[in-house]
Write a protein that holds these residues in place. Structure first.
Motif, PDB file in Angstrom:
ATOM      1  N   HIS A  35      -7.104 -12.305   5.216  1.00 25.84           N
ATOM      2  CA  HIS A  35      -6.204 -13.400   5.620  1.00 25.84           C
ATOM      3  C   HIS A  35      -6.466 -13.788   7.073  1.00 25.84           C
ATOM      4  CE1 HIS A  35      -3.957 -11.703   2.163  1.00 25.84           C
ATOM      5  NE2 HIS A  35      -3.589 -12.958   1.958  1.00 25.84           N
ATOM      6  N   ASP A  52      -3.281  -3.435  12.666  1.00 25.50           N
ATOM      7  CA  ASP A  52      -3.276  -2.476  11.553  1.00 25.50           C
ATOM      8  C   ASP A  52      -3.123  -1.092  12.150  1.00 25.50           C
ATOM      9  OD1 ASP A  52      -4.397  -2.929   8.361  1.00 25.50           O
ATOM     10  OD2 ASP A  52      -4.079  -0.881   9.065  1.00 25.50           O
ATOM     11  N   PHE A  78       3.186  -1.974  12.463  1.00 28.38           N
ATOM     12  CA  PHE A  78       3.901  -3.259  12.561  1.00 28.38           C
ATOM     13  C   PHE A  78       5.401  -3.077  12.761  1.00 28.38           C
ATOM     14  CE2 PHE A  78       3.488  -3.326   7.705  1.00 28.38           C
ATOM     15  CZ  PHE A  78       4.843  -3.090   7.436  1.00 28.38           C
ATOM     16  N   ASP A  99       1.249  -8.359   4.736  1.00 32.13           N
ATOM     17  CA  ASP A  99       0.683  -8.224   3.379  1.00 32.13           C
ATOM     18  C   ASP A  99       0.731  -6.718   3.101  1.00 32.13           C
ATOM     19  OD1 ASP A  99      -0.900  -8.236   1.087  1.00 32.13           O
ATOM     20  OD2 ASP A  99      -2.765  -8.616   2.162  1.00 32.13           O
ATOM     21  N   GLN A 106      -8.767   1.461   1.149  1.00 30.72           N
ATOM     22  CA  GLN A 106      -8.107   2.770   1.282  1.00 30.72           C
ATOM     23  C   GLN A 106      -8.112   3.497  -0.054  1.00 30.72           C
ATOM     24  OE1 GLN A 106      -4.547   0.998   2.934  1.00 30.72           O
ATOM     25  NE2 GLN A 106      -4.958   1.794   4.980  1.00 30.72           N
TER      26      GLN A 106
HETATM   27  C1  SAM Z   1      -2.843  -4.932   1.558  1.00 36.86           C
HETATM   28  S1  SAM Z   1      -3.702  -4.428   2.985  1.00 36.86           S
HETATM   29  C2  SAM Z   1      -3.948  -5.910   3.890  1.00 36.86           C
HETATM   30  C3  SAM Z   1      -5.181  -6.645   3.509  1.00 36.86           C
HETATM   31  C4  SAM Z   1      -5.493  -7.872   4.336  1.00 36.86           C
HETATM   32  N1  SAM Z   1      -4.451  -8.865   4.281  1.00 36.86           N
HETATM   33  C5  SAM Z   1      -6.816  -8.469   3.872  1.00 36.86           C
HETATM   34  O1  SAM Z   1      -6.792  -9.517   3.230  1.00 36.86           O
HETATM   35  O2  SAM Z   1      -7.864  -7.895   4.142  1.00 36.86           O
HETATM   36  C6  SAM Z   1      -2.440  -3.668   3.920  1.00 36.86           C
HETATM   37  C7  SAM Z   1      -2.892  -3.144   5.262  1.00 36.86           C
HETATM   38  O3  SAM Z   1      -1.732  -2.926   6.041  1.00 36.86           O
HETATM   39  C8  SAM Z   1      -1.853  -1.735   6.740  1.00 36.86           C
HETATM   40  N2  SAM Z   1      -0.494  -1.263   7.001  1.00 36.86           N
HETATM   41  C9  SAM Z   1       0.398  -0.831   6.089  1.00 36.86           C
HETATM   42  N3  SAM Z   1       1.541  -0.493   6.701  1.00 36.86           N
HETATM   43  C10 SAM Z   1       1.369  -0.747   8.024  1.00 36.86           C
HETATM   44  C11 SAM Z   1       2.200  -0.622   9.163  1.00 36.86           C
HETATM   45  N4  SAM Z   1       3.451  -0.146   9.079  1.00 36.86           N
HETATM   46  N5  SAM Z   1       1.698  -0.996  10.361  1.00 36.86           N
HETATM   47  C12 SAM Z   1       0.432  -1.481  10.473  1.00 36.86           C
HETATM   48  N6  SAM Z   1      -0.405  -1.600   9.420  1.00 36.86           N
HETATM   49  C13 SAM Z   1       0.070  -1.248   8.210  1.00 36.86           C
HETATM   50  C14 SAM Z   1      -2.683  -0.835   5.881  1.00 36.86           C
HETATM   51  O4  SAM Z   1      -3.348   0.127   6.670  1.00 36.86           O
HETATM   52  C15 SAM Z   1      -3.623  -1.810   5.194  1.00 36.86           C
HETATM   53  O5  SAM Z   1      -4.840  -1.907   5.887  1.00 36.86           O
END
Ligand code: SAM
Ligand code: ZN
Length: 310
Positions: A35, A52, A78, A99, A106
């Motif tokens: 994204h 991230d 986040f 997202d 992962q």
């Molecule tokens: C579904 S993936 C996102 C994919 C991204 N939108 C893409 O298109 O490549 C979710 C990501 O959010 C990160 N994530 C999950 N919880 C998080 C948090 N509390 N803070 C930061 N990153 C987080 C994960 O490590 C993962 O890499």
């Protein structure tokens, strides 16, 4: 290993966020920057902060976004989005994207311990810091395990699985995903094992949500993400689980609520007006084409809200 993750609801998300070339955006879940790259591509004088907490994702996103001087990548949770925004001295932002959940990368990376399909250390930490899945499985009481499996995995055999875990760890603590997957499979009645995919799927999801404090992070981030939006700015959230979607729906309903005076009052005395308006009434789900191409898109729901005033 190459970072493989196909962004879900990509066009729908870009449309909902209505990217302005001069706008400031925060992607709280950069992952492989699927994204983020499309947001960055639409910016001229604007800025994108891609966040991230997973160091692998930060490395992948940094590489993917290196050709966009408008973008910067930050390793952060986040849940700290407001503190991060303040530390970067950013103005009120035009859009925030969350997202949620795990990336395909992962899941596919065996040694991260997210998947019941491989045998690897029972880890599941996105940030690679703090409590592991092994700590949960070996350290939680049966009661706590039942709560986690029920609440986050909607696992109807939670008590049987928790008891089987308790029994097995008496002889030897769990170390690998394979040991856990096997214990879970054996705890589920044979007839039920054939329903709904791998028998350990729901339990692994539940443990992942617990290990990463996913619902706490979302609860903490929603209000803060909304609070840093400029009037006209938009918050878009993609969820993969009914608990997450319910939290987002409830928070957005609160922001769009106006007067709360009892209906019998002839005039409003509370003075409350809505802080936001919904961009998406019903959540947006994947198109038939995307459903066909990407398994992850099946449970994806996008909701978006626009801020009206502070
Ligand atoms: C579904 S993936 C996102 C994919 C991204 N939108 C893409 O298109 O490549 C979710 C990501 O959010 C990160 N994530 C999950 N919880 C998080 C948090 N509390 N803070 C930061 N990153 C987080 C994960 O490590 C993962 O890499
Ligand atoms: Zn009122």
């Amino acid at each position: 290993m190459e970072f493989s993750h196909r962004p879900v609801l990509l066009n729908e998300t870009l449309e909902a966020l209505r990217i302005r070339p001069e706008g400031v955006y925060i992607d709280g879940t950069a992952g492989g920057a699927g994204h983020s790259a499309e947001i960055a591509r639409r910016l001229t004088t604007g800025r994108l902060i891609a966040v991230d907490k997973d160091p692998d994702a930060v490395a992948a996103a940094s590489e993917r976004l290196s050709c966009f001087p408008q973008a910067a990548v930050v390793r952060e949770d986040f849940r700290n989005i407001r503190a991060l925004w303040a530390s970067l001295s950013l103005p009120p932002v035009d859009g925030v994207l969350l997202d949620l959940g795990v990336s395909s990368h992962q899941l596919d990376c065996a040694e991260r311990g997210f998947s019941y399909r491989n045998d690897a250390p029972l880890d599941m930490r996105m940030s690679r810091q703090g409590m592991t899945a092994a700590d949960v499985v070996n350290g939680y009481s049966a009661g706590e395990l039942i709560r986690v499996l029920r609440e986050y995995g909607e696992e109807r055999f939670a008590p049987r699985i928790a008891r089987a875990i308790e029994e097995r760890r008496k002889t030897k603590p769990f170390e690998t995903t394979g040991e856990l997957a096997e214990t879970i499979r054996d705890a589920i009645p044979a007839a039920a094992r054939r329903e709904g995919g791998h028998p350990a799927k729901r339990s692994f999801q539940a443990l992942r949500i617990e290990v990463n404090g996913e619902l706490d992070a979302l609860a903490a981030a929603l209000e803060d993400a909304f609070s840093i939006l400029a009037p006209g700015g938009r918050l878009a959230v993609i969820t993969f689980h009914s608990l997450e979607d319910r939290m987002v729906k409830k928070a957005f309903a609160e922001y769009t609520k106006g007067c709360i005076c009892p209906p019998e009052f002839p005039v409003c005395v509370c003075g409350r007006t809505p802080r936001g308006k919904l961009v998406t009434g019903k959540p947006v789900t994947a198109s038939p084409e995307e459903l066909e191409e990407n398994r992850r898109s099946h449970s994806a729901k996008l909701r978006c809200i626009e801020k009206l005033k502070d």
